[in-house]
Scaffold this motif. Structure first.
Motif, mmCIF file in Angstrom:
data_model
loop_
_atom_site.group_PDB
_atom_site.id
_atom_site.type_symbol
_atom_site.label_atom_id
_atom_site.label_comp_id
_atom_site.label_asym_id
_atom_site.label_seq_id
_atom_site.Cartn_x
_atom_site.Cartn_y
_atom_site.Cartn_z
ATOM 1 N N ARG A 15 3.699 2.563 5.091
ATOM 2 C CA ARG A 15 3.321 2.744 3.684
ATOM 3 C C ARG A 15 3.867 4.021 3.048
ATOM 4 O O ARG A 15 3.356 4.476 2.032
ATOM 5 C CB ARG A 15 1.788 2.706 3.540
ATOM 6 C CG ARG A 15 1.235 1.418 4.055
ATOM 7 C CD ARG A 15 -0.245 1.362 4.192
ATOM 8 N NE ARG A 15 -0.559 0.141 4.922
ATOM 9 C CZ ARG A 15 -0.554 -1.062 4.371
ATOM 10 N NH1 ARG A 15 -0.305 -1.194 3.094
ATOM 11 N NH2 ARG A 15 -0.806 -2.130 5.109
ATOM 12 N N PRO A 32 -1.258 4.922 -3.458
ATOM 13 C CA PRO A 32 -0.717 3.594 -3.151
ATOM 14 C C PRO A 32 -1.303 2.467 -4.000
ATOM 15 O O PRO A 32 -0.623 1.476 -4.260
ATOM 16 C CB PRO A 32 -1.106 3.406 -1.689
ATOM 17 C CG PRO A 32 -1.168 4.792 -1.138
ATOM 18 C CD PRO A 32 -1.721 5.634 -2.259
ATOM 19 N N ARG A 38 3.935 -2.844 -2.381
ATOM 20 C CA ARG A 38 2.783 -2.860 -1.489
ATOM 21 C C ARG A 38 3.189 -3.538 -0.189
ATOM 22 O O ARG A 38 4.027 -4.443 -0.181
ATOM 23 C CB ARG A 38 1.594 -3.633 -2.094
ATOM 24 C CG ARG A 38 0.968 -3.035 -3.352
ATOM 25 C CD ARG A 38 0.589 -1.573 -3.280
ATOM 26 N NE ARG A 38 -0.246 -1.137 -2.180
ATOM 27 C CZ ARG A 38 -1.582 -1.026 -2.211
ATOM 28 N NH1 ARG A 38 -2.255 -1.380 -3.284
ATOM 29 N NH2 ARG A 38 -2.233 -0.568 -1.171
ATOM 30 N N PHE A 40 1.912 -5.712 2.781
ATOM 31 C CA PHE A 40 0.842 -6.575 3.264
ATOM 32 C C PHE A 40 1.007 -6.809 4.752
ATOM 33 O O PHE A 40 2.102 -6.666 5.301
ATOM 34 C CB PHE A 40 0.853 -7.905 2.498
ATOM 35 C CG PHE A 40 0.766 -7.708 1.022
ATOM 36 C CD1 PHE A 40 -0.386 -7.186 0.456
ATOM 37 C CD2 PHE A 40 1.839 -7.989 0.207
ATOM 38 C CE1 PHE A 40 -0.472 -6.966 -0.916
ATOM 39 C CE2 PHE A 40 1.767 -7.764 -1.169
ATOM 40 C CZ PHE A 40 0.609 -7.258 -1.725
ATOM 41 N N VAL A 87 -3.527 -6.756 -6.898
ATOM 42 C CA VAL A 87 -2.541 -5.683 -6.722
ATOM 43 C C VAL A 87 -1.522 -5.707 -7.869
ATOM 44 O O VAL A 87 -1.533 -6.611 -8.690
ATOM 45 C CB VAL A 87 -1.780 -5.812 -5.376
ATOM 46 C CG1 VAL A 87 -2.705 -5.557 -4.223
ATOM 47 C CG2 VAL A 87 -1.124 -7.166 -5.275
#
Ligand code: SF4
Ligand code: SF4
Ligand code: SF4
Lengths: 124, 613
Positions: A15, A32, A38, A40, A87
Motif C-alpha cells: 500500500r 489511503p 486501492r 484489494f 471506495v
C-alpha cells in the motif's frame, strides 16, 4: 499515451502506492482512504485498482472476472467510482476520486513509490 | 502545518468501561519520540514497577511512532508496552502489518488500557466513534477467526481495505507468558504481552481511520521517499530481486550455519547439518512459498505466505521467519521443513511467540533426554528431532493441555518446575533467539544487558559479527558497538520503523525522514541522545522493579561450557571482559546504576517523586 501497467503477481500488498497517491493529491496528508489507487486482497493475492471515471448509476451488467483461475464476482476489479462502492470517494463528502496520472505529462507518484515492480509506466 | 503525530492518546478504563481522549504532550515526544520511547515513559510514570504484571494495576499501552503511517519506508509499526509477565521487567514488542498506520489515520498516536473488564470485550475505533463491544462469542477463537468475525461484524466487506484488527488467540486468553498479540499474522511477540491483554479480558482492538496523517514538509518528504525507494528497488539484499524479498529472512540460514551461530539442539552446538539441505531457503521457495508480502509502506516485503502439504502437516498461513525456522526447527533438532512451517501456523493461530515457544519446547526436550521429564509427564516421546511431538506441543501450549500447561509458562519456569533451572537458556527469564551468545560476543553482551531480556533486536549485532564479515569472537570494541546499536534500535523502534531497512536508510536517512515528517529539525546527535535517554528510562524501570547487576547476564552454560563446533569452537561468552567497560561507557557505576550526572545530562533527573529509585 502513457499508461500504468499493473502486474498483480508482483504486488506485495504494501500500500505504499496508496500513501504516495494521497500525499500528492491532498496538501501534506497521507490518507489511503482518499487515494485514487486501492489495493484489494482476495485469498493470497493483492489487486491494485486505479480509479476510473465516475458513473452515477450502479451497473446492471455485473460480470464474473476470472484471473488465473480465481473468480471475482463483485465489483472488486472494476475501476469505476459508482454509487454502491465505498471506495474511490472522499470519505466525508462522497466526492468521487479519479486518477489524473498526477498531471500532464503523466508523472505517477504511485509508480515511484512501488518498489516491487508491480506498477510501471509505459508509453504506447 | 502538521508534525506527523496524530496529537491524541486514547485512554480506556476497562474496569469502568469508559474512555477519554487526551492531548499528546509534545514536549514529551520531543524527548521520547514515540513508540517504544513514549510507551516506556508512560509506563514508568503511571505504573509501579512492582505490580503484578497480570493484575489490573498493570497498563497495556499500544503506541505508534511519528513515522508510522507517513509513507516512510517500513513506517508501519506499533509498539505494545507493559510490565512483562515473562520477565518481570519492562516488556515491549512491536508488530508490522497495517494496524499501526490505521490507528494514526483514525487520529490517535496510541491507546492506554487500564484496569480489567469484567467480561471479554473488544475495542472498536471508527475515527471519533469509540465503543467497547462484547467479545464473549470471540473468546476461544483463533487469531484469524477473530479477525474475520470482527471484520464481518463491523461491516468491512470491502476486501480488507477498511478495518484492521489486532487480537489475542487462546494462548493470550489462557495467560501464557509466551503469548503474542497478532494482527493479520504479524506478531507483537516477545515478553508475553498477550497475557497482559488476556488478563484484562481484552480480546481485540479494531480500527478504521479516514483522517490521515499530516506531515510538516510533505513536498521534500515525498521526493526523499521516492529516492529511497529507488535505492531499495535494486538493492541486492532488499530489492525486488534481493535475497530478503525472494527468500524472506530465511535467507540468512547458510550464513548462520557457516558462522556456527545457530541454536542447534537447545544451544548445545552452533552448526546444523540440515541448515543447508532440508532447510535451504531455495528449497522452501520451491516447495512451500506461495508469495511474498509486505507490511504497510514496506519496499522490502520479507513476509511469506506458505502452504504445507506433507501428510499430517497440511496447512496454509504465514511465515516462517528465520527465527521460527531456527527455534521451532533447529533448536528442537527438527529438520522437517513442513513440520516447522506447520508449527509456525499453529503459533500464529494460538497467538504464540515462535521464538519463546521453540526454545521452551527445546528446553523440555533437553529435560526429557536428561531424564528429568518422564514419558508419562510428557505424554509423548519428546526427544530432539521428533517433528510430530514438536508440532503437537505448539497446540498443547496454546491450549494449556497436558504438559502444555507447564510449557505455556515459558522455558525458565518449565525448567524450574522440573527441578533443573540450570537447563534454561536465555536472559532475564526470556528465551534466547537464534543467534549464539558464545560465538558472537557482542550479541551475548546485548542479550545480557537488554532491558527486555534475551533479545536480538535490542542491539543488531549479527551483521557486524558473523565471522564471514566481521569478528564474532572478539570482545575488544564490542561494548561501544553494543551501546550504539542499542540506542539506534531504540530510535528506530520509537520512530515506528521496522529494523530491517536500517542498513539501507542509515541513521542519516532516518533523521531526514524524521525531520521532514515532524518539522523538529533535530541534529543527529539529538536523535541519538533520545535513544540513549530511552535506554536509560527503561533501565530505571527495571532497577525499581528490583533488577540488579546480577541480572545483567545470560544462562551460566553460555559463560562456562565451550561451544563444541563450528568456527567459534571452544568459545564461551566472555562477559566479564565487556560488562565493566559497557557500564563505564554508559555512565553507570560498577553496580550498573546510572550516575546522577548521566541522568541530569539525559534530563531524567526530574523523575516524579513517587518513582525515585
Ligand atoms: S506499492 Fe506496488 S507492491 Fe505495494 S501495494 Fe502498491 S502496487 Fe502493490
Ligand atoms: S497516477 Fe497519480 S493519481 Fe493516478 S493512482 Fe497513481 S498516484 Fe494516484
Ligand atoms: S521488512 Fe518485513 S517485517 Fe519489516 S516492514 Fe517489511 S515486510 Fe514488514
Amino acid at each position: 499515451m502513457a499508461r500504468i501497467k499493473i502486474d498483480y503477481a508482483k504486488c506485495t500488498g504494501c500500500r505504499h502506492c496508496e500513501a504516495a497517491c494521497s500525499l500528492s493529491h491532498i496538501e501534506g496528508i497521507v490518507n489511503p482512504k482518499r487515494s485514487r489507487i486501492r489495493v484489494f486482497s482476495k485469498g493470497d493475492a493483492f489487486y491494485p485498482v486505479i480509479a476510473g471515471p465516475f458513473t452515477d448509476a450502479k451497473c446492471t451488467s455485473k460480470v464474473t472476472v476470472t484471473v488465473e483461475g480465481r473468480e471475482f464476482d463483485e465489483c472488486m476489479l472494476c475501476r469505476a467510482s459508482c454509487p454502491i462502492k465505498p471506495v474511490f470517494k472522499e470519505p466525508d463528502s462522497g466526492i468521487p476520486l479519479k486518477c489524473d496520472q498526477c498531471g500532464e505529462p503523466a508523472d505517477p507518484q504511485c509508480v515511484k513509490w512501488c518498489a516491487s515492480g508491480a506498477l510501471t509506466l509505459i508509453e504506447e | 502545518m502538521g508534525n506527523a503525530y496524530a496529537g491524541q492518546i486514547l485512554r480506556v478504563n476497562l474496569t469502568k468501561g469508559d474512555w477519554k481522549v487526551e492531548e499528546l504532550d509534545m514536549d514529551l515526544v520531543r524527548r521520547f519520540i514515540g513508540g517504544r520511547g513514549l510507551g516506556g515513559k508512560i509506563l514508568f510514570d503511571e505504573v509501579d514497577p512492582n505490580v503484578d504484571p497480570l493484575g489490573p494495576e498493570n497498563k497495556l499501552i499500544f503506541v505508534t511512532g511519528p513515522l508510522t503511517g507517513t509513507g516512510a519506508p517500513t513506517g508501519c509499526r506499533y509498539m505494545v508496552v507493559a510490565k512483562s509477565p515473562l520477565t518481570g521487567a519492562i516488556g515491549y514488542a512491536n508488530s508490522g502489518g497495517y494496524l499501526g498506520a490505521e490507528l494514526k489515520f483514525a487520529g490517535y498516536d496510541g491507546i492506554i488500557f487500564e484496569g480489567k473488564s469484567e467480561k471479554p470485550v473488544y475495542l472498536s475505533i471508527d475515527d471519533d466513534e469509540i465503543e467497547l463491544k462484547p467479545a464473549s462469542h470471540l473468546w476461544g477463537k483463533s487469531s484469524t477467526e477473530t479477525d474475520e468475525l470482527i471484520k464481518a461484524e463491523l461491516g468491512d466487506q470491502w476486501r480488507g481495505v477498511d478495518t484492521r484488527v489486532s487480537c489475542i488467540g487462546p494462548a493470550g486468553e489462557k495467560l501464557s507468558r509466551i503469548a503474542a498479540i497478532m494482527t493479520e499474522n504479524s506478531a507483537a511477540a516477545r515478553t508475553g504481552l498477550a497475557a497482559v491483554m488476556g488478563s484484562k479480558n481484552l480480546k481485540a482492538i479494531a480500527v478504521r481511520g479516514t483522517k490521515g496523517v499530516r506531515l510538516a514538509d510533505a513536498e521534500s518528504f515525498r521526493a526523499k521517499v521516492a529516492e529511497q525507494v529507488d535505492v531499495f528497488r535494486d538493492h541486492p539484499a532488499y530489492g525486488q530481486f534481493g535475497t530478503m524479498h525472494v527468500y524472506g529472512t530465511a535467507a540468512g540460514m547458510a550464513l548462520g550455519n557457516v558462522a556456527g551461530a545457530l541454536p542447534t539442539r537447545h544451544f548445545s552446538g552452533g552448526t546444523f547439518e540440515a541448515a543447508e539441505a532440508e532447510l535451504d531457503p531455495q528449497l522452501m521457495r520451491e516447495t512451500t512459498t506461495v508469495r511474498q508480502k509486505g507490511c504497510f509502506a514496506c519496499p522490502i516485503a520479507c513476509k511469506r505466505v506458505s502452504k504445507t502439504t506433507a501428510p499430517g502437516f497440511e496447512g496454509h498461513g504465514e511465515g516462517p521467519e528465520f527465527e521460527t525456522l531456527c527455534l521451532l526447527g533447529i533448536c528442537c533438532g527438527v529438520n522437517n521443513l513442513q513440520a516447522i512451517i506447520k508449527a509456525g501456523f499453529i503459533c500464529n493461530e494460538m497467538g504464540l511467540d515462535t521464538i519463546s515457544t521453540g526454545v521452551t519446547i527445546a528446553c523440555a526436550m533437553e529435560l526429557y533426554e536428561r531424564g528429568y521429564i518422564t514419558d508419562a509427564e510428557a505424554g509423548c516421546k519428546l526427544n530432539f528431532g521428533n517433528a510430530e511431538s514438536m508440532v503437537e506441543m505448539t497446540r498443547k501450549i496454546g491450549l494449556r493441555e497436558g504438559i502444555g500447561d507447564i510449557l505455556a509458562e515459558g522455558a525458565y519456569r518449565t525448567a524450574e518446575k522440573f527441578g533443573h533451572p540450570e537447563v534454561f537458556i536465555g536472559a532475564k527469564k526470556m528465551e534466547m533467539p537464534a543467534h549464539h551468545a558464545r560465538g558472537l560476543q557482542g550479541m551475548g553482551l546485548g542479550y545480557a544487558t537488554s532491558n527486555r531480556g534475551a533479545c536480538h533486536n535490542s542491539a543488531m549485532m549479527s551483521s557486524h559479527e558473523f565471522p564471514a564479515i566481521g569478528t564474532g569472537t572478539v570482545t575488544k570494541g564490542k561494548p561501544q558497538m553494543v551501546k550504539h546499536a542499542q540506542e539506534l534500535a531504540a530510535v528506530v523502534d520509537s520512530c515506528g520503523l521496522c529494523l530491517f531497512p536500517t542498513g539501507v536508510l542509515m541513521q542519516e536517512g532516518i533523521l531526514l525522514l524524521f525531520n521532514e515528517a515532524t518539522g523538529f529539525n533535530f541534529e543527529l546527535k539529538e536523535l541519538m541522545l533520545a535513544g540513549e535517554r530511552i535506554w536509560n528510562q527503561e533501565r530505571l524501570f527495571n532497577l525499581k522493579a528490583g533488577f540488579t547487576k546480577a541480572d545483567d547476564t545470560v544462562s551460566r552454560r553460555m559463560l562456562e561450557e565451550p561451544l563444541p563446533d563450528g568456527p567459534a569452537e571452544g568459545n564461551v561468552l566472555r562477559l566479564g571482559e565487556m560488562l565493566p567497560e559497557y557500564y563505564q561507557l554508559r555512565g553507570w557505576n560498577e553496580d550498573g546504576i546510572p550516575s546522577a550526572e548521566k541522568l541530569a545530562a539525559l534530563g531524567l533527573d526530574h523523575v516524579k517523586s513517587s518513582n525515585k529509585i
